[in-house]
Write a protein that holds these residues in place. Structure first.
Motif: not given
Lengths: 251, 74
Positions: A34-58
């Motif tokens: 959940x860095x540069x790629x991961x935040x932009x991906x998560x932002x896109x998937x959540x706004x687009x309405x994916x039902x479930x998004x798991x975010x994995x980062x230490x």
């Protein structure tokens, strides 16, 4: 219904439509890193309405992340918030209908199967090849699609690793050794290329879970500073330990 | 023989994007990489005509060789 007002512009696009939006609402994705790629991906998937998004980062948010990591702010950096948790907290305010599951952990051999085991698609937000090869091999075993993305400097690459197509090992048989390759700490990275590669990964994930026939089967390579965009045909490698004929015998 | 080297990402710096390279008959991908001063560790994806290739692969006239460094940031 809430969906038609929230997702109206997306449903109006013929590639998605009502049926596609319904599929998105049932789709489960894992974002590894959940860095540069991961935040932009998560932002896109959540706004687009994916039902479930798991975010994995230490890792925790630092000031040096804010140049390119879209969901975080100076408060997160000052507090040293965990990236997975800060991203989930922000996204829950953007789309409360999405089930967000932050996991503060590095993907390793002990947890990779649990992390990817119950999702429809895995998206690459990692910053290292060790994690990518773990994800590649685990997804291959389960015939689960995952999307490779990487960035460096002004450049980025992405490839959909589909069950019937080439995998990461077909292109790079062995992971580059840690420390042997340039990282973004050394070569730098532009936030524009991370946004583009993340958007490409996210659009392909939408196509995959919708069941679109337009899922890309080429290796995409983009360099922004010299404005070049390439799609390269790639094939399964007979020598690939996972996809080649000898692997089939072992299975 | 003449081959075409297509370089990607950071490998372009100081070299260029697409290079026509004359090589002696029997030359391999490793010979091409040496000519371009690309070290082994700087090669991640190596495609000859769209297929994964090893450094010892002999090249033929007209081959298109695509070389990517490890692009691993995220």
């Amino acid at each position: 219904m809430e969906g038609s007002s929230r997702y109206g512009r997306q449903i109006a696009f013929k590639g998605v439509g009502e049926d596609g939006q319904a599929r998105l609402s049932r789709a489960r994705a894992a974002v590894i890193g959940v860095g540069a790629l991961g935040t932009a991906i998560a932002n896109s998937l959540a706004r687009a309405g994916f039902g479930f998004v798991r975010l994995v980062d230490p890792d925790r948010v630092e000031l040096g992340n804010l140049q390119r990591q879209a969901l975080f702010d100076e408060d997160d950096a000052a507090a040293g918030s965990f990236k997975a948790e800060a991203a989930a907290a922000r996204l829950s305010r953007i789309n409360s209908t999405v089930v967000l599951e932050p996991i503060v952990a590095r993907v390793d051999a002990s947890n990779v199967d649990a992390v990817i085991g119950d999702v429809d698609v895995v998206l690459d937000g990692t910053d290292n090849f060790e994690s990518r090869y773990l994800v590649n091999d685990a997804c291959r075993r389960r015939r689960l699609p995952w999307i490779y993305g990487g960035v460096l400097g002004d450049s980025g690459v992405s490839m959909n690793v589909l069950p019937d197509g080439p995998c990461l090992r077909c292109l790079m048989p062995e992971a580059p050794e840690p420390g042997s390759y340039e990282t973004t700490a050394e070569a730098g990275v532009l936030n524009q290329i991370t946004a583009i590669i993340a958007s490409i990964e996210s659009a392909e994930a939408m196509k995959i879970v919708i069941g679109s026939p337009r899922v890309r089967r080429t290796l995409a390579s983009i360099s922004l500073w010299d404005a070049s965009f390439h799609l390269l045909e790639v094939a399964r490698a007979p020598s690939c330990p996972l996809c080649g004929p000898s692997a089939n015998v072992r299975r | 023989m003449k081959v075409e080297a297509r370089l990607f990402a950071t490998l372009r710096e100081g070299r260029g994007k697409v290079l026509g390279i004359e090589l002696p008959e029997g030359a391999t991908v490793a010979d091409l990489a040496a000519r371009l001063t690309i070290g082994r560790k700087d090669i991640a994806i190596l495609l000859v005509g769209g297929r994964d290739a090893a450094l010892d692969k002999p090249l033929s006239d007209g081959d298109v060789v695509s070389i990517f460094p490890p692009v691993g940031g995220g």
